[in-house]
Design a protein around this motif. Structure first.
Motif, mmCIF file in Angstrom:
data_model
loop_
_atom_site.group_PDB
_atom_site.id
_atom_site.type_symbol
_atom_site.label_atom_id
_atom_site.label_comp_id
_atom_site.label_asym_id
_atom_site.label_seq_id
_atom_site.Cartn_x
_atom_site.Cartn_y
_atom_site.Cartn_z
ATOM 1 N N ASN A 1 54.705 134.184 54.573
ATOM 2 C CA ASN A 1 53.809 134.020 53.311
ATOM 3 C C ASN A 1 54.677 133.242 52.186
ATOM 4 O O ASN A 1 55.824 133.755 52.124
ATOM 5 C CB ASN A 1 53.131 135.319 52.651
ATOM 6 C CG ASN A 1 52.379 136.051 53.531
ATOM 7 O OD1 ASN A 1 51.474 135.460 54.021
ATOM 8 N ND2 ASN A 1 52.729 137.353 53.939
ATOM 9 N N VAL A 2 54.248 132.050 51.722
ATOM 10 C CA VAL A 2 54.947 131.420 50.739
ATOM 11 C C VAL A 2 54.181 131.182 49.593
ATOM 12 O O VAL A 2 52.814 131.328 49.508
ATOM 13 C CB VAL A 2 55.726 130.041 51.188
ATOM 14 C CG1 VAL A 2 56.704 130.114 52.473
ATOM 15 C CG2 VAL A 2 54.426 129.175 51.756
ATOM 16 N N ASN A 3 54.584 130.527 48.596
ATOM 17 C CA ASN A 3 53.987 130.105 47.183
ATOM 18 C C ASN A 3 53.073 128.905 47.656
ATOM 19 O O ASN A 3 53.572 128.121 48.376
ATOM 20 C CB ASN A 3 54.943 129.843 46.157
ATOM 21 C CG ASN A 3 54.404 129.533 44.836
ATOM 22 O OD1 ASN A 3 53.631 128.714 44.850
ATOM 23 N ND2 ASN A 3 54.607 130.238 43.650
ATOM 24 N N LYS A 4 51.966 128.977 47.029
ATOM 25 C CA LYS A 4 51.282 127.511 47.293
ATOM 26 C C LYS A 4 51.698 126.281 47.108
ATOM 27 O O LYS A 4 51.600 125.444 47.806
ATOM 28 C CB LYS A 4 49.934 127.663 46.555
ATOM 29 C CG LYS A 4 49.930 127.622 44.957
ATOM 30 C CD LYS A 4 48.463 127.757 44.558
ATOM 31 C CE LYS A 4 48.580 127.469 43.089
ATOM 32 N NZ LYS A 4 47.077 127.282 42.369
ATOM 33 N N GLU A 5 52.751 126.388 46.088
ATOM 34 C CA GLU A 5 53.436 125.078 45.946
ATOM 35 C C GLU A 5 54.348 124.805 46.951
ATOM 36 O O GLU A 5 54.798 123.622 47.059
ATOM 37 C CB GLU A 5 54.360 124.917 44.710
ATOM 38 C CG GLU A 5 53.445 125.447 43.204
ATOM 39 C CD GLU A 5 52.571 124.360 42.816
ATOM 40 O OE1 GLU A 5 53.129 123.300 43.041
ATOM 41 O OE2 GLU A 5 51.539 124.656 42.592
ATOM 42 N N ASP A 6 54.988 125.688 47.563
ATOM 43 C CA ASP A 6 55.853 125.448 48.713
ATOM 44 C C ASP A 6 55.206 125.157 50.214
ATOM 45 O O ASP A 6 55.863 124.930 51.114
ATOM 46 C CB ASP A 6 56.705 126.646 48.962
ATOM 47 C CG ASP A 6 57.675 126.631 47.648
ATOM 48 O OD1 ASP A 6 58.384 125.555 47.038
ATOM 49 O OD2 ASP A 6 58.190 127.760 47.408
ATOM 50 N N MET A 7 53.977 125.327 50.217
ATOM 51 C CA MET A 7 53.137 125.182 51.637
ATOM 52 C C MET A 7 53.455 123.911 52.274
ATOM 53 O O MET A 7 53.640 123.774 53.383
ATOM 54 C CB MET A 7 51.965 125.687 51.265
ATOM 55 C CG MET A 7 51.006 125.709 52.420
ATOM 56 S SD MET A 7 51.448 127.316 53.498
ATOM 57 C CE MET A 7 50.351 127.253 54.822
ATOM 58 N N GLY A 8 53.240 122.975 51.493
ATOM 59 C CA GLY A 8 53.435 121.459 52.193
ATOM 60 C C GLY A 8 54.942 121.108 52.633
ATOM 61 O O GLY A 8 55.080 120.572 53.544
ATOM 62 N N VAL A 9 55.813 121.852 52.156
ATOM 63 C CA VAL A 9 57.303 121.689 52.431
ATOM 64 C C VAL A 9 57.327 122.390 53.760
ATOM 65 O O VAL A 9 58.069 122.014 54.518
ATOM 66 C CB VAL A 9 58.404 122.143 51.413
ATOM 67 C CG1 VAL A 9 59.778 122.382 52.004
ATOM 68 C CG2 VAL A 9 58.144 121.544 50.246
ATOM 69 N N VAL A 10 57.095 123.796 53.674
ATOM 70 C CA VAL A 10 56.997 124.431 55.129
ATOM 71 C C VAL A 10 56.260 123.936 56.276
ATOM 72 O O VAL A 10 56.710 123.838 57.286
ATOM 73 C CB VAL A 10 56.601 125.871 54.685
ATOM 74 C CG1 VAL A 10 56.616 126.788 56.116
ATOM 75 C CG2 VAL A 10 57.483 126.658 54.029
ATOM 76 N N VAL A 11 55.009 123.399 56.051
ATOM 77 C CA VAL A 11 54.318 122.845 57.152
ATOM 78 C C VAL A 11 54.961 121.235 57.371
ATOM 79 O O VAL A 11 55.083 120.957 58.561
ATOM 80 C CB VAL A 11 52.861 122.599 56.809
ATOM 81 C CG1 VAL A 11 52.050 121.846 57.731
ATOM 82 C CG2 VAL A 11 52.304 124.224 56.610
ATOM 83 N N GLU B 1 47.945 131.015 54.905
ATOM 84 C CA GLU B 1 47.504 130.280 53.863
ATOM 85 C C GLU B 1 47.483 131.109 52.598
ATOM 86 O O GLU B 1 46.959 132.177 52.257
ATOM 87 C CB GLU B 1 45.748 129.900 53.927
ATOM 88 C CG GLU B 1 45.071 128.985 52.876
ATOM 89 C CD GLU B 1 45.583 127.537 53.441
ATOM 90 O OE1 GLU B 1 45.328 126.870 52.444
ATOM 91 O OE2 GLU B 1 45.803 127.268 54.542
ATOM 92 N N PRO B 2 48.148 130.513 51.456
ATOM 93 C CA PRO B 2 48.385 131.275 50.263
ATOM 94 C C PRO B 2 47.188 131.464 49.427
ATOM 95 O O PRO B 2 46.102 130.538 49.428
ATOM 96 C CB PRO B 2 49.502 130.413 49.638
ATOM 97 C CG PRO B 2 49.405 129.205 49.775
ATOM 98 C CD PRO B 2 48.917 129.295 51.640
ATOM 99 N N PRO B 3 47.115 132.325 48.610
ATOM 100 C CA PRO B 3 45.906 132.414 47.913
ATOM 101 C C PRO B 3 45.895 131.449 46.747
ATOM 102 O O PRO B 3 46.953 130.991 46.232
ATOM 103 C CB PRO B 3 46.016 133.995 46.969
ATOM 104 C CG PRO B 3 46.835 134.559 47.701
ATOM 105 C CD PRO B 3 47.881 133.467 48.561
ATOM 106 N N GLY B 4 44.614 130.451 46.410
ATOM 107 C CA GLY B 4 44.922 129.705 45.578
ATOM 108 C C GLY B 4 45.036 128.168 45.984
ATOM 109 O O GLY B 4 45.104 127.433 45.494
ATOM 110 N N SER B 5 45.232 128.266 47.237
ATOM 111 C CA SER B 5 45.604 127.067 47.844
ATOM 112 C C SER B 5 44.352 125.925 47.983
ATOM 113 O O SER B 5 43.254 126.419 48.108
ATOM 114 C CB SER B 5 46.037 127.123 49.486
ATOM 115 O OG SER B 5 46.229 125.993 50.037
ATOM 116 N N THR B 6 44.712 124.684 47.860
ATOM 117 C CA THR B 6 43.685 123.723 47.830
ATOM 118 C C THR B 6 43.594 123.015 49.195
ATOM 119 O O THR B 6 42.878 121.893 49.395
ATOM 120 C CB THR B 6 44.057 122.371 46.871
ATOM 121 O OG1 THR B 6 45.398 122.209 47.070
ATOM 122 C CG2 THR B 6 43.983 123.324 45.500
#
Length: 88
Positions: A37-47, A78-83
């Protein structure tokens, strides 16, 4: 060093919000599942672009698991609030 500790040390330098990183390790007869689980801002970096970063992370963790005779899988939640919108 546990596999979850290795995963945390691998991902933390990539993140803008490392304090939001949570890794949950569950084990059953099929092997070890690491849920990230990561912050929604970091999701793109992790993927990463086309999932290449996630693929590399999975590959490295799987190799560490094989050294300990364990089958390791990774799930990136998927983090909450993800677009994120899946392609149709």
């Amino acid at each position: 060093m546990q596999i979850s500790d290795y995963l945390i040390s691998l991902i933390t330098p990539l993140l803008r919000f490392p304090e939001d990183l949570k890794v949950v390790e569950t084990q059953d007869k099929m092997g070890i599942l690491l849920s990230i689980n990561v912050n929604k801002e970091d999701m793109g970096v992790v993927v990463g672009k086309l999932g290449e970063t996630a693929k590399a992370i999975r590959h490295l963790v799987r190799i560490v698991g094989l050294k300990g005779n364990a089958r390791v899988s990774i799930k990136i939640n998927e983090p909450p609030g993800s677009t994120y919108k899946p392609k149709e």
